[in-house]
Design an enzyme around this catalytic site. Structure first.
Site, PDB file in Angstrom:
ATOM      1  CG  ASN A 103      -2.247   1.923   1.404  1.00  0.00           C
ATOM      2  OD1 ASN A 103      -2.605   1.564   0.120  1.00  0.00           O
ATOM      3  ND2 ASN A 103      -1.758   2.117   2.826  1.00  0.00           N
ATOM      4  CG  HIS A 105      -0.443   6.329   4.629  1.00  0.00           C
ATOM      5  ND1 HIS A 105      -1.449   6.446   4.929  1.00  0.00           N
ATOM      6  CD2 HIS A 105       0.476   6.858   5.701  1.00  0.00           C
ATOM      7  CE1 HIS A 105      -1.944   7.131   5.733  1.00  0.00           C
ATOM      8  NE2 HIS A 105      -0.691   7.462   6.785  1.00  0.00           N
ATOM      9  CB  SER A 132       5.612   5.035   3.716  1.00  0.00           C
ATOM     10  OG  SER A 132       5.292   5.972   5.105  1.00  0.00           O
ATOM     11  CG  ASP A 141      -2.837   3.716   7.351  1.00  0.00           C
ATOM     12  OD1 ASP A 141      -2.673   2.271   5.862  1.00  0.00           O
ATOM     13  OD2 ASP A 141      -3.593   4.590   7.401  1.00  0.00           O
TER      14      ASP A 141
END
Ligand code: GRF
Length: 211
Positions: A103, A105, A132, A141
């Site tokens: 992912n 972020h 990130s 996260d």
């Protein structure tokens, strides 16, 4: 060389999706975007898929979860990439795609998990911000951090200008992380991240990845 097959999940604008697709068209790319998937039939990213010839799965209303999971399982996908996918994924999904799902972020994790990161950093005394890329685990996260790009917060910076500069970094960093991951330069084990087999003490940067 055989290219790895990735799936990109998105919910809105799709600038990261676009950057990832564009990088995949380079001759040296080690990956193809086999499919993009969205939970939002209004998402701008659908147009990006249409114009770049990438198949896009639009989940039926209120059934995004299982329809997407089934579709992903039916395809031979090596890596699932969350590029602005605004849903919380259940544990069963995180387990199925453990170490094979990443992912992006918009903050320097572990700072500012969750939403409104630009607003929150501007309210703080921090002088830098950024984005990130991390492995996905059930906790939001919070997975092992692979790479980060930083920006300095300017005087009188607005939320919009900061968001724009961070997004530019995201669009550059994310495709290079994917390229390195599928190229087996990066792996994770026991909550640590390894680059060329060596445990990293701090997140990788774009310049290291492009070296
Ligand atoms: C990005 O800021 C990303 O970090 C966050 O959602 C936003 C998606 O932007 N997770 P886009 O749809 O890729 O333009």
């Amino acid at each position: 060389m055989k290219r790895h097959q990735i799936a990109v999940l998105f919910s809105g604008r799709g600038s990261n999706l676009d950057a990832i697709i564009k990088r995949s068209k380079n001759e040296d790319s080690l990956y193809d975007v086999k499919i993009a998937m969205t939970d939002n039939p209004e998402a701008n990213g659908i147009q990006i898929c249409y114009h770049s010839g990438v198949p896009c799965f639009i989940a039926p209303k209120n059934q995004w979860k299982w329809s997407m999971f089934d579709a992903l399982n039916d395809l031979k996908i090596d890596l699932v990439v969350l590029a602005g996918f605004m849903r919380i994924l259940p544990e069963i999904f995180c387990e199925r795609w453990k170490n094979k799902c990443i992912n992006i972020h918009p903050s320097l994790l572990p700072k500012y998990r969750g939403l409104d990161t630009h607003k929150r950093v501007l309210e703080s005394s921090n002088t830098e911000h950024g984005c990130s890329v991390h492995y996905v685990i059930t906790k939001l996260d919070a997975g092992p951090i692979i790479a980060q790009s930083k920006v300095q917060i300017l005087e009188n910076e607005s939320e919009e200008s900061l968001a724009k500069r961070v997004l530019e970094q995201e669009n550059r960093l994310f495709p290079e992380v994917i390229q390195s991951l599928v190229g087996h330069k990066i792996h994770t084990s026991d909550n640590n991240v390894y680059y060329y087999g060596k445990k990293i003490d701090e997140p990788l940067s774009l310049s290291i990845l492009q070296d």
